[in-house]
Scaffold this motif. Structure first.
Motif: not given
Length: 265
Positions: A98-99, A200-201, A204, A228, A31, A207
Motif C-alpha cells: 500500500w503506497n 506521498s502518493t 510514486l 507516510t 494501511q 507504485g
C-alpha cells in the motif's frame, strides 16, 4: 544517499534469491484502514519473508505527547530485528502492498537506529512477479546491533515541533486534508502554517518511486503521524536530497491548542 542505498528493484531481489545470496526480507503490510496486515501476509508473501507489525514493532504506543505513531527505542528495534532474523553483513529488504507506507516506515526506523543496508522493494508486492509463499515463516534469530537507542537523535534527522514551524516544510497528506476540508483521524483540520503540500502518493508512479522530484534540500516532512512522511523522505533520499521527518507530525502539532493552524491552499 543514492538510489541504490534506498531502493532495490524486483529483478535485483529475484536474482539475489535465485543465486542463493543471503538477504533478509521483511513484509510490512499496513494501511490506515487495515493496520494489521498479518492475514494478508499469511495469504501470500515473498519467499522467506517475515511479517513485521508497524503498529506493534515500529511504533511505541506507550510514549505520550508525540503523536499517534511515536518512534520506538533503538533497543526495542534491536530486539525486534533479531526476532526477524536481521544479521550483520546481510542486506535487509522491506516491502508492503500500500503506497510504500509500511516499507518506508521500516526503512526509516531501521536506518535511524543505525542498521545498515536496508532497502525498499521498489513497486512493492504488486511489482513482484516471482512465486509467493503462504503461512508464517520461522527464522533463526539474528545478531544485528543498533547504534542509536534514541531515534529522535538517531542516524537520520528529525524535527521538533518548534523546528518544523521554522520551515521549509512539506506536508505529505492528501490535498483535501492539507487544505483542512476533511480530517478523518485527528481532532483538528488544517496544516502547519507555511507548509507546502507534497502528497506521498505523488512521489510514486504506478507504485514505484519517481526519479524526477523537483525539491531542493534540506527540507522537513510531516504527515498525519509520521508514517507516510517516510515515503517522501525515502523518495528524496533516493535522489540525494536531504530531508528530515517531523515524527509527531500533525497528530502532535494539533494536540496543542496554542499552536497555529492554517487552512486552504
Amino acid at each position: 544517499m543514492a538510489c541504490a542505498d534506498v531502493l532495490i528493484s524486483p529483478a535485483e531481489l529475484a536474482q539475489r534469491l535465485d543465486t542463493g545470496l543471503p538477504v533478509t526480507i521483511l513484509d510490512v503490510r499496513w494501511q490506515l484502514t487495515e493496520p494489521d496486515g498479518r492475514a494478508a501476509y499469511e495469504a501470500g508473501h515473498l519467499p522467506g519473508a517475515v511479517y513485521v507489525s508497524l503498529e506493534d514493532e515500529l511504533t511505541d504506543h506507550s510514549v505520550t505527547g508525540r503523536g499517534r505513531h511515536p518512534l520506538p527505542s533503538g533497543m526495542s528495534v534491536q530486539a525486534a530485528a533479531r526476532r526477524w532474523g536481521v544479521r550483520r553483513g546481510v542486506p535487509t529488504v522491506v516491502y508492503d502492498d500500500w503506497n510504500r507506507a509500511g516499507s518506508a516506515r521500516a526503512w526509516w526506523v531501521l536506518t535511524a537506529a543505525g542498521i545498515p543496508d536496508v532497502r525498499i522493494l521498489d513497486g512493492g508486492l504488486s511489482a513482484w512477479t516471482g512465486t509467493l509463499e503462504t503461512g508464517t515463516v520461522t527464522t533463526e534469530p539474528g545478531d544485528i546491533a543498533v547504534v542509536h537507542d534514541d531515534l529522535y537523535h538517531g542516524a537520520l534527522p528529525v524535527l521538533t515541533a518548534e523546528q518544523a514551524a521554522s520551515g521549509p516544510l512539506l506536508d505529505a497528506r492528501a490535498p483535501e486534508r492539507f487544505r483542512g476540508e476533511v480530517e478523518p483521524i485527528d481532532p483538528v483540520a488544517g496544516h502547519i502554517p507555511g507548509a507546502r503540500n507534497l502528497p506521498s502518493t505523488s512521489v510514486l508512479d504506478n507504485g514505484r518511486f519517481r526519479p524526477d522530484l523537483e525539491v531542493d534540500g534540506p527540507v522537513g516532512v510531516y504527515c498525519g503521524s509520521g508514517v507516510t512522511a517516510s515515503v517522501v523522505v525515502a523518495a528524496l533520499a533516493a535522489q540525494g536530497v536531504d530531508a528530515a521527518v517531523y515524527p509527531g507530525s500533525w497528530s502532535e502539532w494539533c494536540s496543542d491548542p496554542t499552536r497555529p493552524v492554517a487552512r486552504g491552499a
